[in-house]
Design a protein around this motif. Sequence first.
Motif, PDB file in Angstrom:
ATOM      1  N   MET A 113       0.861  -1.170   0.000  1.00 10.36           N
ATOM      2  CA  MET A 113       0.000   0.000   0.000  1.00 10.36           C
ATOM      3  C   MET A 113       0.909   1.236   0.000  1.00 10.36           C
ATOM      4  SD  MET A 113      -2.879   1.330   2.774  1.00 10.36           S
ATOM      5  CE  MET A 113      -3.450  -0.321   3.103  1.00 10.36           C
ATOM      6  N   ASN A 114       0.609   2.199  -0.846  1.00 15.80           N
ATOM      7  CA  ASN A 114       1.394   3.429  -0.882  1.00 15.80           C
ATOM      8  C   ASN A 114       1.549   3.974   0.545  1.00 15.80           C
ATOM      9  OD1 ASN A 114       2.633   5.722  -2.088  1.00 15.80           O
ATOM     10  ND2 ASN A 114       0.690   6.832  -1.952  1.00 15.80           N
ATOM     11  N   PRO A 115       2.800   4.220   1.009  1.00 16.10           N
ATOM     12  CA  PRO A 115       2.995   4.591   2.421  1.00 16.10           C
ATOM     13  C   PRO A 115       2.203   5.840   2.866  1.00 16.10           C
ATOM     14  CG  PRO A 115       5.082   4.671   1.178  1.00 16.10           C
ATOM     15  CD  PRO A 115       4.075   4.011   0.303  1.00 16.10           C
TER      16      PRO A 115
ATOM     17  N   VAL B 299     -11.076   2.856  -1.417  1.00 19.53           N
ATOM     18  CA  VAL B 299     -11.302   2.736  -2.857  1.00 19.53           C
ATOM     19  C   VAL B 299      -9.948   2.676  -3.544  1.00 19.53           C
ATOM     20  CG1 VAL B 299     -12.277   3.855  -4.911  1.00 19.53           C
ATOM     21  CG2 VAL B 299     -13.377   4.162  -2.684  1.00 19.53           C
ATOM     22  N   THR B 300      -9.817   1.769  -4.494  1.00 21.72           N
ATOM     23  CA  THR B 300      -8.610   1.804  -5.312  1.00 21.72           C
ATOM     24  C   THR B 300      -8.952   1.600  -6.773  1.00 21.72           C
ATOM     25  OG1 THR B 300      -6.315   1.069  -5.488  1.00 21.72           O
ATOM     26  CG2 THR B 300      -7.956  -0.655  -5.261  1.00 21.72           C
ATOM     27  N   LEU B 301      -8.173   2.217  -7.618  1.00 20.23           N
ATOM     28  CA  LEU B 301      -8.246   1.938  -9.044  1.00 20.23           C
ATOM     29  C   LEU B 301      -6.981   1.150  -9.356  1.00 20.23           C
ATOM     30  CD1 LEU B 301      -9.284   4.289 -11.854  1.00 20.23           C
ATOM     31  CD2 LEU B 301      -7.197   2.998 -12.102  1.00 20.23           C
ATOM     32  N   GLY B 302      -7.167  -0.100  -9.732  1.00 23.89           N
ATOM     33  CA  GLY B 302      -5.984  -0.917  -9.942  1.00 23.89           C
ATOM     34  C   GLY B 302      -6.354  -2.257 -10.546  1.00 23.89           C
TER      35      GLY B 302
ATOM     36  N   LYS C  12      -0.405  12.109   0.004  1.00 25.99           N
ATOM     37  CA  LYS C  12      -0.007  13.304  -0.749  1.00 25.99           C
ATOM     38  C   LYS C  12       0.566  12.932  -2.108  1.00 25.99           C
ATOM     39  CE  LYS C  12       4.831  13.717   0.060  1.00 25.99           C
ATOM     40  NZ  LYS C  12       6.012  14.457  -0.231  1.00 25.99           N
ATOM     41  N   GLN C  13       1.034  11.693  -2.262  1.00 26.50           N
ATOM     42  CA  GLN C  13       1.800  11.320  -3.448  1.00 26.50           C
ATOM     43  C   GLN C  13       1.863   9.802  -3.551  1.00 26.50           C
ATOM     44  OE1 GLN C  13       5.610  13.053  -2.979  1.00 26.50           O
ATOM     45  NE2 GLN C  13       6.509  12.195  -4.813  1.00 26.50           N
ATOM     46  N   ALA C  14       1.719   9.282  -4.755  1.00 23.18           N
ATOM     47  CA  ALA C  14       1.945   7.856  -4.967  1.00 23.18           C
ATOM     48  C   ALA C  14       3.424   7.680  -5.284  1.00 23.18           C
ATOM     49  CB  ALA C  14       1.088   7.344  -6.118  1.00 23.18           C
TER      50      ALA C  14
ATOM     51  N   MET D  61       1.732  13.578  -7.449  1.00 23.23           N
ATOM     52  CA  MET D  61       1.120  14.601  -6.576  1.00 23.23           C
ATOM     53  C   MET D  61      -0.002  15.341  -7.285  1.00 23.23           C
ATOM     54  SD  MET D  61       4.176  16.286  -4.398  1.00 23.23           S
ATOM     55  CE  MET D  61       3.211  16.767  -2.978  1.00 23.23           C
ATOM     56  N   GLN D  62      -0.846  14.626  -7.967  1.00 21.63           N
ATOM     57  CA  GLN D  62      -1.889  15.255  -8.765  1.00 21.63           C
ATOM     58  C   GLN D  62      -3.294  14.874  -8.326  1.00 21.63           C
ATOM     59  OE1 GLN D  62      -1.278  14.225 -12.872  1.00 21.63           O
ATOM     60  NE2 GLN D  62       0.696  15.254 -12.995  1.00 21.63           N
ATOM     61  N   VAL D  63      -3.491  13.589  -8.080  1.00 24.16           N
ATOM     62  CA  VAL D  63      -4.852  13.052  -7.987  1.00 24.16           C
ATOM     63  C   VAL D  63      -5.725  13.737  -6.918  1.00 24.16           C
ATOM     64  CG1 VAL D  63      -6.165  10.937  -7.509  1.00 24.16           C
ATOM     65  CG2 VAL D  63      -4.197  10.873  -9.053  1.00 24.16           C
ATOM     66  N   PRO D  64      -5.214  14.002  -5.695  1.00 19.90           N
ATOM     67  CA  PRO D  64      -6.119  14.559  -4.676  1.00 19.90           C
ATOM     68  C   PRO D  64      -6.734  15.911  -5.080  1.00 19.90           C
ATOM     69  CG  PRO D  64      -4.104  13.732  -3.672  1.00 19.90           C
ATOM     70  CD  PRO D  64      -3.881  13.692  -5.140  1.00 19.90           C
ATOM     71  N   ALA D  65      -5.900  16.862  -5.487  1.00 17.82           N
ATOM     72  CA  ALA D  65      -6.430  18.184  -5.832  1.00 17.82           C
ATOM     73  C   ALA D  65      -7.300  18.112  -7.086  1.00 17.82           C
ATOM     74  CB  ALA D  65      -5.280  19.178  -6.029  1.00 17.82           C
TER      75      ALA D  65
END
Lengths: 326, 249
Positions: free
Chosen positions: B35-37, B61-64, B117-119, B125-129
């Motif tokens: 899992m992304n830390p 939720v995950t897209l994967g 904050k980041q994968a 560093m894009q998806v949240p915003a």
Amino acid sequence: MATILAVAESRAGELRPVSREVVATARRLADELGAEVEALVLGAPGVQGGATALAEAGADRILVAEDEAFGLYAPDAAVRAVQERCEATECVVVLFAATAQGKDLSARCAARLGRSLATEVTEVAIDGGVPVVVRPQYAGKAYARIRMPSAPALISLRPNVFAAGGVSAGRGEVEALALDAGMPRTRVTAFETGERERLDVAEASIVVSGGRGMQGPENWKLLEDLVDALGPKATLGASRAVVDAGWRPHGEQVGQTGKVVSPGLYFAVGISGAIQHLAGMRTAGVIVAINRDPEAPIFNVANYGLVGDAFEIVPKLAEEIRAIRS
Amino acid sequence: MKSIVCIKRVPDSETRVTIAPDGRSLDSSGVKYVMNPYDEIALEEALARKDAAGEGSVTVVTLGPEAAKDTLRSALAMGADEALLLRADPPADGLVVARALADALREREFDLLLFGKQAIDDDNMQVPAMVAELLELPCATVVTGLEIENGHVTARREVEGGHEVVEFDLPGVIATQKGLNKPRHPSVRGIMMAKKKPLEERDVELEASGLEVLELTPPPPRPAPEIVGEGAEAVPELVRRLREEARVL
Ligand SMILES: Cc1cc2nc3c(=O)[nH]c(=O)nc-3n(C[C@H](O)[C@H](O)[C@H](O)COP(=O)(O)OP(=O)(O)OC[C@H]3O[C@@H](n4cnc5c(N)ncnc54)[C@H](O)[C@@H]3O)c2cc1C
Ligand SMILES: Nc1ncnc2c1ncn2[C@@H]1O[C@H](COP(=O)(O)O)[C@@H](O)[C@H]1O
């Protein structure tokens, strides 16, 4: 005429230096594309004074929106401004700085405009009229070369990588931009500086980082003295081991779970060079490693290594540097 | 409070990156996925708030790909109540991911939507915003401190040289940075209970990406390293090199 929009950054009415890197890079791309450069500046009243200087970095038009509310980051207004400018001009590229603010704003703008974004780019060029960028992925363990065919291409530039000068000046027409601060959904209500007056580790051009080899927080005075000897462009960094131990604040941490830095000169003192640390500093210009273990992996990435005890080497280094500076 | 946490399955940070024969992607053979830390921090935040309030729910939720179910199961084992898999291979273009997530989230009710904050694979560093913007929600990224009182959020956000204080009213979006909390490990009981928790899955069609990855390469090589010398006696030589050879002093 095709336009490149360079989004500047200010705080408390002062333009942030990284803005010049963004504008100068826009100038270079614009020269290649036969486009013009428009700089967008939001700031507290008075920001226009500093913004005018962006002409030297290549701005043809400098749009300035002044409002007390823009002394702090105002994401909703900034997104609206970028969107308006993209619609008002034939915008082909929007450049941001890959700072905390630029990364937040660029992602919001990308969603609003429905255009893709490349973050923390370290190279940008034009190929067949289309921007092609290079950006690190997997914490710098691989670099992707990416073509961005749909205009406008949104790109954030890693600070300290692109030159802030060396371009021809732009026309530098300053225009006031009417922008309503309005009732934003997201409100930034304060900016609090850290305890230290020093530069942020991501912004400094010289970084002196200490690791567990420094053996305790009380020994940081040696590193502070070296930073002072190196002058106002230098600052402190740290490995995660010392941040986790509570010796140093998290804001100083360099690496995968800290900050990614690209200073011209990086000193790693008593740092072993774990892959997660290297992720944060391997694009530094010159790396100097000081470690008593000649087998430490940090020596594999260092341009210059000194094997030995940091407690003897660091004070001597500060002394020698003071000698050449005076 | 109802929270939704978006989590991503990523290669472990110790992974040795080798490039696949196509020259454009990671060779995934032998790669250990986790899992992304930063998403563990987002999940911990949601779980800790639910524990403290004694009520509420946490959905992950995950897209994967199909294998991302493992990541969802570890989130359920940590204490999430239910999970949703949006089955697709996540592309490097954050906007494509954000749109697919936003479409799935639009159907759901929540107060707080959390992200890392980041994968650590694409480092976008894009998806949240982006998701926040698509759902017209307020958002704070790189969050190291979070207070929520009567539906009002006060977040501390890490920026160069200090912190910003960000305020908004729920519902809203938070992207978490290290320092916010210490993620828990799943307990044996948690792992057992996870097996009975609902895991919904569906295939999603992704839009075309606006980014064409031309190639993926190893990092540019650093100049050959050199040991200048040993101990304090070697310092003058180091300083000379830094001045005359590297010209950085
Ligand atoms: C998911 C994840 C994320 C991580 N993120 C980061 C990150 O962002 N940043 C980061 O730094 N780490 C990160 N780490 C941790 C990383 O793996 C290392 O544990 C850490 O970098 C080690 O810090 P260090 O080099 O200070 O300590 P150590 O590895 O203990 O090294 C200390 C060094 O000091 C030397 N030394 C000792 N005494 C002296 C002396 N008197 N003079 C000179 N040298 C001396 C030793 O030879 C040794 O090489 C992360 C780990 C994980 C799993
Ligand atoms: N494929 C995905 N599925 C679910 N969440 C994701 C996905 N990609 C990114 N995210 C979320 O967005 C955050 C930032 O990712 P990124 O913008 O890719 O760096 C991650 O920490 C996750 O919380």
